[in-house]
Design a protein around this motif. Sequence first.
Motif, PDB file in Angstrom:
ATOM      1  N   GLY A  79      11.969   5.406   9.309  1.00  0.00           N
ATOM      2  CA  GLY A  79      11.261   6.146   8.271  1.00  0.00           C
ATOM      3  C   GLY A  79      12.036   7.351   7.790  1.00  0.00           C
ATOM      4  O   GLY A  79      13.168   7.615   8.217  1.00  0.00           O
ATOM      5  N   GLY A  80      11.423   8.103   6.882  1.00  0.00           N
ATOM      6  CA  GLY A  80      12.075   9.259   6.292  1.00  0.00           C
ATOM      7  C   GLY A  80      12.378  10.331   7.315  1.00  0.00           C
ATOM      8  O   GLY A  80      11.739  10.422   8.369  1.00  0.00           O
ATOM      9  N   THR A  81      13.339  11.172   6.993  1.00  0.00           N
ATOM     10  CA  THR A  81      13.788  12.202   7.935  1.00  0.00           C
ATOM     11  C   THR A  81      13.212  13.583   7.635  1.00  0.00           C
ATOM     12  O   THR A  81      13.313  14.488   8.454  1.00  0.00           O
ATOM     13  CB  THR A  81      15.323  12.298   7.915  1.00  0.00           C
ATOM     14  N   GLY A  82      12.605  13.760   6.456  1.00  0.00           N
ATOM     15  CA  GLY A  82      12.049  15.060   6.117  1.00  0.00           C
ATOM     16  C   GLY A  82      10.751  15.332   6.852  1.00  0.00           C
ATOM     17  O   GLY A  82      10.106  14.429   7.384  1.00  0.00           O
ATOM     18  N   PRO A 125       8.451   6.756   3.931  1.00  0.00           N
ATOM     19  CA  PRO A 125       7.847   8.009   4.404  1.00  0.00           C
ATOM     20  C   PRO A 125       8.126   8.219   5.885  1.00  0.00           C
ATOM     21  O   PRO A 125       8.638   7.328   6.570  1.00  0.00           O
ATOM     22  CB  PRO A 125       6.348   7.757   4.170  1.00  0.00           C
ATOM     23  N   GLY A 126       7.779   9.388   6.379  1.00  0.00           N
ATOM     24  CA  GLY A 126       7.865   9.626   7.808  1.00  0.00           C
ATOM     25  C   GLY A 126       6.824   8.800   8.533  1.00  0.00           C
ATOM     26  O   GLY A 126       5.689   8.670   8.072  1.00  0.00           O
ATOM     27  N   ASP A 128       3.779  10.733   2.127  1.00  0.00           N
ATOM     28  CA  ASP A 128       4.917  11.336   2.816  1.00  0.00           C
ATOM     29  C   ASP A 128       4.825  11.094   4.315  1.00  0.00           C
ATOM     30  O   ASP A 128       5.801  11.248   5.043  1.00  0.00           O
ATOM     31  CB  ASP A 128       5.010  12.832   2.528  1.00  0.00           C
ATOM     32  N   THR A 129       3.621  10.684   4.769  1.00  0.00           N
ATOM     33  CA  THR A 129       3.371  10.503   6.195  1.00  0.00           C
ATOM     34  C   THR A 129       2.534   9.251   6.424  1.00  0.00           C
ATOM     35  O   THR A 129       1.540   9.035   5.731  1.00  0.00           O
ATOM     36  CB  THR A 129       2.607  11.721   6.760  1.00  0.00           C
ATOM     37  N   VAL A 159       0.838  -1.205   0.000  1.00  0.00           N
ATOM     38  CA  VAL A 159       0.000   0.000   0.000  1.00  0.00           C
ATOM     39  C   VAL A 159       0.872   1.255   0.000  1.00  0.00           C
ATOM     40  O   VAL A 159       0.576   2.229  -0.704  1.00  0.00           O
ATOM     41  CB  VAL A 159      -0.947   0.000   1.215  1.00  0.00           C
ATOM     42  N   ILE A 160       1.948   1.238   0.763  1.00  0.00           N
ATOM     43  CA  ILE A 160       2.849   2.389   0.806  1.00  0.00           C
ATOM     44  C   ILE A 160       3.476   2.640  -0.564  1.00  0.00           C
ATOM     45  O   ILE A 160       3.534   3.781  -1.044  1.00  0.00           O
ATOM     46  CB  ILE A 160       3.936   2.189   1.877  1.00  0.00           C
TER      47      ILE A 160
END
Length: 270
Positions: free
Chosen positions: A254-257, A155-156, A120-121, A113-114
């Motif tokens: 997860g992502g760092t942004g 994602p985050g 992004d979240t 699904v991702i």
Amino acid sequence: MAADPSPAPVGTLAGHTLLAVFAHPDDEALACGGTLARAADAGARIVVVCASRGELGPVSDEGLLHEGDLGVTRAHELLASAAVLGAAEVVQLSHADGYLRWSEELDADISSVIVRHRPDTVITFDADGLYWHGDHVGVHERATAAIAALGDHAPGLYYVSLPAGAMRAVVDAGHSHGAASDSDGLWGVSPEAFGVAAPTPDFRVDVRPWIERKLAAIRCHLTQVGAGSPFAWIDAEEAGRWLGFEYFRRSHVGGTGHGTLELLAEGSDA
């Protein structure tokens, strides 16, 4: 306390996709329904992923069941709740209720699904599963593992929790209005279990202006929120008092942004 936030202008979060991953129909509304509604109103695309149909849950009224099937009925309730919250899509999985912690296929389904929606979240339960529910803890573990496996493309990831004492206040308020005197618990769980020893959140999102939508979404789950439920009796002012802020912790996985939730965190401009 900060002043009530104004609804973010349409388009503020355009281009953002927020994926909410939970265990059963109704988790999405109780855990973070206000945040989902607020983000949707600001232009984010909301996708709700539900790991099971909640077929082992309680039933407030057998007459509500579609063809006698609780799982089918709850899946329909989830669609109604998601519509109230402004979700663009619901992904209803069919892993066995009560066994999510041991479902090895759930990691792969969440990953799929991702990859398909490229959020992004991602929001899911914190380590306490709101009240140490085994399926909730399992989804926390599975979602974390799925995102960890995506590496730099992840994602985050954010974990949601409830503050200790909030559910006790909801139950007491419901009783004061006439909710059934024998409904001390919520879905068979002591109100004191909610939020006990939950990890400390990093920030909160003010959803008081969206509390009517959150309460309406909770009430869409009629098999779980019957006439005797405190949620059927409390008003929006009371709901805002105890459920008007939603609490999040950012995962080290997860992502760092910055993602959607930082834009909605209390004190932000959105």
